[in-house]
Write an enzyme that holds these catalytic residues in place. Structure first.
Site, PDB file in Angstrom:
ATOM      1  N   ASP A 341       7.843   6.681 -11.689  1.00  0.00           N
ATOM      2  CA  ASP A 341       9.170   6.537 -13.083  1.00  0.00           C
ATOM      3  C   ASP A 341       8.884   4.994 -13.683  1.00  0.00           C
ATOM      4  O   ASP A 341       9.402   4.616 -13.150  1.00  0.00           O
ATOM      5  CB  ASP A 341      10.253   6.820 -13.344  1.00  0.00           C
ATOM      6  CG  ASP A 341      10.393   7.131 -14.378  1.00  0.00           C
ATOM      7  OD1 ASP A 341       9.895   7.573 -15.340  1.00  0.00           O
ATOM      8  OD2 ASP A 341      11.637   6.509 -14.788  1.00  0.00           O
ATOM      9  N   GLU A 377       3.613   4.551 -13.649  1.00  0.00           N
ATOM     10  CA  GLU A 377       3.932   4.869 -15.573  1.00  0.00           C
ATOM     11  C   GLU A 377       4.389   3.263 -16.110  1.00  0.00           C
ATOM     12  O   GLU A 377       5.243   2.649 -15.973  1.00  0.00           O
ATOM     13  CB  GLU A 377       5.102   5.582 -16.254  1.00  0.00           C
ATOM     14  CG  GLU A 377       5.554   5.399 -17.219  1.00  0.00           C
ATOM     15  CD  GLU A 377       6.625   6.091 -17.769  1.00  0.00           C
ATOM     16  OE1 GLU A 377       6.926   6.735 -18.452  1.00  0.00           O
ATOM     17  OE2 GLU A 377       8.145   5.941 -16.753  1.00  0.00           O
TER      18      GLU A 377
END
Length: 697
Positions: A341, A377
């Site tokens: 993330d 990401e």
């Protein structure tokens, strides 16, 4: 030493060792070691495992460098513990000892962490779960071999442990929403029948919902607010979350499914200034987090995550902790990789991103981690935070440009056809030939943070009122369309168009070069009622609904069929072009682009604003294969039917149709072979392969 009642205790604590960090059972007791460089006293607290009442508090007797440590005899597996730290640094993080802290290296915690302002206010012991001493020999690596999925065959399915199983009719009630439930044979059977190879679970580490969410009576359902990077989330456990998580991973491996875990190494639940002291803020706040000075000279948290703080991943202790946590998830729990993330935070040294950061280089060279799936990401919200295409090989990267282009093209937007073709071929303008594998682009049309596939064609606007933020949260520009009515409708023509667009979007995703990413539940036509930011909706809005009518069953069968088509072909899953030096092997003879009239598509055609129909021909074969592959894909995002002149491949042969998204059901799709002209329906995608007739045809 004194116990919590002030009476003399018979147990004495010896100095022990500074390594390893955490609680480590040894002959005769347990060694406790914790990193706390600015502490003046570190107090080990023991608790009763039934009532969580304090039974003993003792200062760790020795400090080696920045690590406090001690050996306590007669400690066994299952012992509850925590820490209190006294620091007197005069800075913004002077910590009173009434805050009980979770060991950053704790492998298990006793219960879920829930914010309770009243219980936190004074002595937080009553709010905080307790760390649990673990017998490492009880959690040995699995004997089940992990599957070996070729990168070009990988199809990722994003799932939430609770959402996947909470409403599943075959999963026992006690196991719904749990690790055990996610390993149920019926759940695994569905995943296998869909054809995916890899399940990417949303965060499984222990987390705490934010105070502002809790105060509104909601929760952080997604789990992107970690407290500890090692301990599995107790919410997903029945009796022993760590053992049950290992069992779940083992069950997936037995079914030849990979497991990727979504990790949040960019911030913690301690938030920014004024946020709760739960772990790192008590032990090592100046080492754990990034800071910057305001114009007035005030020291404040850097906030590249949007959650109040940013982990200092370039600091040696935090870098080592992240690597240790990853190795634990691989070696002990058994996962096959990670989705990171806001992964740009991993490459900040300390404030500016570089793809040669110490942590990124350490991960890529670590013997345990380097061959695992590493999926970034590639952005955060800080300065220089958008880094799509900048991670080192062999990292995979989520490609938001793919998502936006595919949505816009099928919605019928002008001027995106050229970009659509680029995305279809692996986004080589971003992930360049010779430097990155063609599977590098993680293609998605939907993700957990946004509309589901069904909602993407059902709502033109977000509907997030249930999040209690006045509908201000979530993306405002979704490139979606409702095709006539906002929300669900009984209008048959609108329903038909929505279903056709779902087929177009899903088929494009699967036939695009790169790594397909499917949002779990899209194949079941899951809706969130227009909510495109359901992070705080722990209810049927977020849970998968397994009840299917005929329309949903038809779409599920369509998804299964399209995935089988991709996996049956070398060319549809991986193009090895002559001008791509990343590999030596080749499987492409030629790729040709056509206008509907059959003429070659010239460069100026791509830039025509209203040009929304084209075809692409792909010829080639697998090395050593005797039978070549020959495909023709034609797309038409316009409002009108288009007459396509198919390429002339051989005097004796024709184009066999494998897929036409105009048909509502695979059963309606005709079995036909066309030689020259095909009427392509508006808003549709069609896939052909060429069949050469022999004399006996």
């Amino acid at each position: 030493m004194e116990d919590t009642n002030g009476t003399s205790a018979a147990i004495s604590c010896s100095t022990g060792s500074e390594h390893p960090l955490g609680a480590t059972l040894m002959r005769g007791g347990c060694n406790f070691a914790v990193y706390a460089p600015d502490a003046v006293d570190v107090i080990l607290c023991l608790f009763n495992s039934d009532t969580e009442e304090a039974t003993l508090e003792i200062s760790l007797p020795e400090k080696t460098g920045d690590v406090w440590h001690g050996f306590l005899p007669n400690i066994k597996a299952g012992q509850y513990y925590g820490y209190r730290v006294e620091r007197n640094d005069g800075g913004i993080h002077a910590v009173p000892t009434d805050k009980l802290l979770i060991d950053p290296y704790a492998l298990k915690i006793s219960r879920a962490i829930k914010w309770d302002a009243r219980r936190y206010k004074h002595d937080s012991q009553f709010m905080m779960p307790k760390c649990i001493v673990v017998d490492h020999n009880a959690y040995l690596p699995s004997a089940v071999a992990a599957p070996k999925v070729p990168k070009h065959k990988r199809i990722v399915y994003e799932a939430h442990v609770k959402g996947l199983t909470k409403l599943h009719p075959d999963v026992p009630k006690a196991h719904q929403g749990k690790f055990i439930g996610a390993a149920h044979p019926s759940v695994i059977k569905h995943l296998k029948s869909l054809g995916i190879t890899t399940v990417q679970f949303m965060p499984l580490c222990s987390f705490m919902p934010e105070p502002f969410i809790t105060d509104k009576g909601l929760t952080n359902y997604w789990g992107y607010n970690p407290v500890n990077f090692f301990a599995p989330e107790p919410r997903y456990g029945v009796a022993d979350a760590l053992a049950e998580l290992k069992e779940m991973v083992e069950a997936y491996h037995k079914a030849d499914l990979e497991v990727i875990v979504d990790v949040v190494f960019n911030h913690t639940a301690e938030a920014g200034q004024g946020g709760p002291v739960l772990s790192f803020k008590g032990f090592c706040p100046y080492q754990a987090y990034l800071y910057e000075q305001t114009k007035s000279g005030e020291l404040v948290f850097s906030n590249h995550s949007g959650c109040g703080n940013t982990i200092n991943t370039s600091q040696p202790f935090m870098m080592a902790l992240i690597l240790d946590a990853m190795r634990h998830w691989v070696n002990v729990i058994g996962v096959d990789g990670f989705r990171f993330d806001l992964a740009v935070c991993l490459g900040r040294e300390p404030q500016t991103f570089t793809n040669k950061s110490g942590l990124l280089r350490a991960i890529s060279s670590d013997p345990v981690l380097k061959d695992k799936v590493l999926l970034a990401e590639p952005w955060d919200i800080g300065y220089g935070g958008y880094q799509v295409g900048q991670f080192p090989s062999p990292w995979l990267e989520v490609n938001d440009k793919y998502r936006d282009t595919i949505r816009a093209f099928w919605r019928g937007d002008d001027g995106v056809t050229a970009d659509f073709a680029t995305r279809l071929m692996g986004s080589r303008d971003i992930f360049h030939k010779g430097r990155r594998h063609i599977s590098t682009s993680v293609n998605n049309v939907t993700y957990h943070d946004g509309f589901t596939l069904h909602d993407l064609v059902t709502y033109s606007e977000r509907h997030n009122r249930d999040n209690l933020e006045d509908n201000r949260d979530g993306h405002g520009n979704n490139l979606s369309s409702n095709y006539g009515v906002e929300g669900e409708t009984q209008d048959a023509s609108i329903i038909e168009m929505r279903e056709r667009q779902k087929r177009n979007l899903f088929a494009t995703l699967i036939f695009s070069q790169g790594t397909p990413h499917i949002l779990g539940g899209d194949e079941l036509s899951r809706t969130q009622n227009g909510n495109n930011n359901a992070y705080c909706q722990d209810n049927p809005v977020s849970w998968l609904n397994w009840e299917l009518n005929k329309r949903k069953e038809d779409f599920l069968k369509f998804c299964q069929y399209v995935i089988r088509l991709r996996q049956s072909s070398s060319l549809l899953s991986e193009l090895k072009l002559h001008d791509d030096t990343f590999t030596l092997s080749r499987n492409v003879k030629e790729i040709n682009w056509y206008k509907p009239d059959g003429s070659d598509k010239a460069s100026e055609d791509w830039n025509a604003r209203h040009n929304k129909a084209f075809g692409v021909e792909i010829k080639g074969c697998v090395n050593g294969a005797q039978k070549p592959e020959h495909w023709f894909l034609c797309v038409n995002a316009s409002e009108n039917d288009v007459r396509f002149h198919l390429p002339t491949a051989a005097p004796k042969g024709g184009w066999t149709m494998h897929l036409d998204t105009r048909y509502q059901s695979l059963n309606e799709q005709p079995s036909i072979c066309i030689q020259t002209v095909f009427l392509q329906a508006s808003k549709s995608l069609t896939l052909f392969s060429f069949t050469e007739y022999n004399d006996g045809y």
